[in-house]
Design a protein around this motif. Structure first.
Motif, short mmCIF file in Angstrom:
data_model
loop_
_atom_site.label_atom_id
_atom_site.label_comp_id
_atom_site.label_asym_id
_atom_site.label_seq_id
_atom_site.Cartn_x
_atom_site.Cartn_y
_atom_site.Cartn_z
N LYS A 170 53.27 87.81 30.59
CA LYS A 170 54.71 87.94 30.30
C LYS A 170 55.49 86.88 31.05
O LYS A 170 56.39 86.25 30.50
CB LYS A 170 55.21 89.34 30.66
N GLN A 171 55.13 86.65 32.30
CA GLN A 171 55.82 85.64 33.10
C GLN A 171 55.64 84.25 32.50
O GLN A 171 56.60 83.46 32.44
CB GLN A 171 55.31 85.67 34.54
N ALA A 172 54.44 83.95 32.02
CA ALA A 172 54.19 82.64 31.40
C ALA A 172 55.04 82.47 30.14
O ALA A 172 55.64 81.41 29.92
CB ALA A 172 52.71 82.49 31.06
N CYS A 173 55.12 83.51 29.33
CA CYS A 173 55.95 83.46 28.11
C CYS A 173 57.42 83.29 28.48
O CYS A 173 58.13 82.51 27.84
CB CYS A 173 55.75 84.72 27.27
N ASP A 174 57.86 84.01 29.50
CA ASP A 174 59.25 83.90 29.96
C ASP A 174 59.54 82.48 30.46
O ASP A 174 60.61 81.93 30.18
CB ASP A 174 59.55 84.91 31.07
N HIS A 175 58.59 81.88 31.18
CA HIS A 175 58.77 80.51 31.68
C HIS A 175 58.88 79.52 30.51
O HIS A 175 59.74 78.63 30.52
CB HIS A 175 57.62 80.08 32.59
N MET A 176 58.02 79.68 29.51
CA MET A 176 58.08 78.78 28.36
C MET A 176 59.43 78.90 27.65
O MET A 176 60.03 77.90 27.26
CB MET A 176 56.93 79.07 27.39
N ARG A 177 59.89 80.14 27.48
CA ARG A 177 61.18 80.37 26.82
C ARG A 177 62.31 79.74 27.63
O ARG A 177 63.23 79.14 27.07
CB ARG A 177 61.39 81.87 26.64
N SER A 178 62.25 79.84 28.96
CA SER A 178 63.27 79.23 29.82
C SER A 178 63.29 77.71 29.67
O SER A 178 64.36 77.09 29.62
CB SER A 178 63.02 79.58 31.29
N ILE A 179 62.11 77.12 29.60
CA ILE A 179 62.01 75.67 29.41
C ILE A 179 62.64 75.27 28.08
O ILE A 179 63.40 74.29 28.00
CB ILE A 179 60.54 75.20 29.49
#
Length: 110
Positions: A90-99
């Motif tokens: 979930k954190q990885a997906c959130d990071h990608m979305r933030s980028i």
């Protein structure tokens, strides 16, 4: 200039595993599925309804995500329950979305 060192076999294996993971993420339906599972364990029938896809299509997507090690499933009677295999997903997906959001803001400012 910094000299680059040759990578070990362990590094190459890690790169190959990372490529499998990235391929599993490389589909809008699977990303949506990961987002839904980021909220907690969900029944397969609920996922199917939310995504608006067939049971067979959901099964294919879940299989790819299970093979990549990002989703796990379990049976509760006749019900198939699905969840992320680790909170870091979930954190990885959130990071990608933030980028992507940051890139969108930067692109508009150009």
């Amino acid at each position: 200039m910094k000299k680059l060192s040759r990578r070990s076999g362990a590094d190459k294996t890690l790169y190959e595993r990372q490529a499998v993971l990235c391929k599993a993420f490389a589909n809008p339906t699977r990303i949506h599925l990961l987002d839904l599972l980021g909220r907690g364990e969900v029944g397969a029938s609920d996922l199917q309804e939310e995504l608006g896809i067939s049971k067979a299509n959901l099964s294919q997507h879940l299989s790819i995500l299970r093979t990549a090690g990002v989703v796990s499933t379990r049976r509760d009677g006749k019900r198939l329950l699905c969840e992320l295999s680790a909170p870091a997903i979930k954190q990885a997906c959130d990071h990608m979305r933030s980028i992507l959001k940051m890139q969108g803001r930067n692109h508009r400012g150009s």
